[in-house]
Motif scaffolding. Structure first.
Motif, PDB file in Angstrom:
ATOM      1  N   LYS A 171       0.870  -1.312  -0.358  1.00  0.00           N
ATOM      2  CA  LYS A 171      -0.078  -0.092  -0.133  1.00  0.00           C
ATOM      3  C   LYS A 171       0.569   1.297  -0.098  1.00  0.00           C
ATOM      4  O   LYS A 171       0.577   2.206  -0.048  1.00  0.00           O
ATOM      5  CB  LYS A 171      -0.873  -0.137   0.978  1.00  0.00           C
ATOM      6  N   GLY A 172       2.103   1.529   0.012  1.00  0.00           N
ATOM      7  CA  GLY A 172       3.381   2.024  -0.190  1.00  0.00           C
ATOM      8  C   GLY A 172       3.237   3.152   0.940  1.00  0.00           C
ATOM      9  O   GLY A 172       3.625   3.955   1.507  1.00  0.00           O
ATOM     10  N   ARG A 173       2.627   2.218   2.331  1.00  0.00           N
ATOM     11  CA  ARG A 173       3.032   3.255   3.554  1.00  0.00           C
ATOM     12  C   ARG A 173       4.136   3.005   3.776  1.00  0.00           C
ATOM     13  O   ARG A 173       4.995   3.076   5.041  1.00  0.00           O
ATOM     14  CB  ARG A 173       1.100   2.269   4.665  1.00  0.00           C
ATOM     15  N   ILE A 174       5.013   1.363   3.882  1.00  0.00           N
ATOM     16  CA  ILE A 174       6.154   1.067   3.973  1.00  0.00           C
ATOM     17  C   ILE A 174       6.937   1.263   2.515  1.00  0.00           C
ATOM     18  O   ILE A 174       6.733   0.727   2.813  1.00  0.00           O
ATOM     19  CB  ILE A 174       6.251  -0.097   5.398  1.00  0.00           C
ATOM     20  N   ASP A 175       7.851   2.059   2.919  1.00  0.00           N
ATOM     21  CA  ASP A 175       8.995   1.987   1.655  1.00  0.00           C
ATOM     22  C   ASP A 175      10.126   0.999   1.901  1.00  0.00           C
ATOM     23  O   ASP A 175      10.558   2.015   2.617  1.00  0.00           O
ATOM     24  CB  ASP A 175       9.369   3.260   1.383  1.00  0.00           C
ATOM     25  N   LEU A 176      10.506  -0.178   1.602  1.00  0.00           N
ATOM     26  CA  LEU A 176      11.718  -0.326   2.092  1.00  0.00           C
ATOM     27  C   LEU A 176      12.688  -0.790   0.754  1.00  0.00           C
ATOM     28  O   LEU A 176      12.000  -1.215  -0.620  1.00  0.00           O
ATOM     29  CB  LEU A 176      11.284  -1.836   2.115  1.00  0.00           C
TER      30      LEU A 176
END
Ligand code: 4FD
Length: 250
Positions: free
Chosen positions: A28-33
């Motif tokens: 969802k793009g809440r976290i970018d790794l």
């Protein structure tokens, strides 16, 4: 939240990026790794990433130049992607002990670059020059910093707003406001003669809230009394804990 990872084994992190809460948060793009592998900065034929320790002794350390190049690129990328300077974290048994409060601090802070060490660790001058904070997930030594890095990332990521379905389920977790979690129950009502506590079937939300708080307090008193030290309980909490103790050891 933007998180960069410096690791020789980036594929290990698929456990985070493709599964469950963190997998969905990445999707969802809440976290970018994003990942940087020191091996990609090796210029010799054997793509060397380790080096011998001065002073002799068993084992190797991570090679300085390839590690520093990877950290540098991750840091630069963080600044471009977020407009913020990242906090560079190194996982080692010598670090600050990770707990729920620390996870909350990390989740609400700047973007992170998480460095996972291998071998016997990294050169102390890299710690001084490039690492902002050293963290530990516990007093034991693992074969690499990747699992500790995943633990830290998971603990922080789930506290990032919008990552958990019910935001409050992060709040009701164990160690939420410093208490252990209460017991939980789901169907069926009877498991081998063991029934669900009646209060949970009553629909009385006030009684249910008090029961859960009492159980959390009681469990903490029984299993982790250290968490209650130096903590002032409010009137309701003190009452409920006294009730629990009375019933436990009448
Ligand atoms: N307890 C922890 O958080 C932890 C972190 C890393 C690790 N292993 C990699 C490593 C070994 C020695 C020196 C520096 C890093 N083991 C445990």
């Amino acid at each position: 939240m933007w998180i960069g990872v410096v690791s020789l084994f980036p594929e290990m992190f698929e456990a985070l990026t493709r599964q469950g809460v963190t997998g969905r948060a990445v999707e969802k793009g809440r976290i970018d790794l994003e990942f940087w592998n020191p091996r990609d900065y090796a210029t010799d034929r054997h793509r060397t990433v380790d080096d011998r320790p001065y002073g002799g002794g068993p084992g190797m350390l991570m090679k300085v130049d390839t590690l520093r190049a990877a950290i540098h690129d991750a840091r630069s990328r963080a600044e471009i992607a977020t407009g913020q300077r990242p906090k560079v974290i190194y996982l080692s048994p010598q670090g600050r002990r990770l707990d729920q409060r620390g996870a909350g601090e990390l989740a609400s802070g700047p973007p992170l670059v998480v460095v996972a060490g291998r071998y016997e660790g990294i050169d102390e001058r890299v710690v001084e020059a490039d690492i902002d904070e050293e963290w530990s997930i516990g007093d034991y030594v693992l074969s690499g910093g990747e699992l500790p890095a995943m633990v830290l990332i998971d603990a922080a990521a789930r506290l990032v707003p919008g990552v958990l379905g019910h935001q409050d389920s992060a709040l009701e977790d164990s160690f939420n406001d410093g208490l252990l979690d209460c017991p939980h129950y789901t169907r069926p009502e009877d498991v081998e003669g063991r029934r669900v506590p009646e209060v949970l079937l009553s629909g009385h939300h006030g009684a249910i809230r008090r029961w859960r708080l009492k159980q959390s307090l009681g469990r903490t008193w029984l299993r982790r009394p250290d968490l209650l030290e130096g903590r002032t309980l409010n009137d309701e909490q003190r009452e409920l804990l006294e009730e629990f103790i009375e019933e436990y050891a009448p």
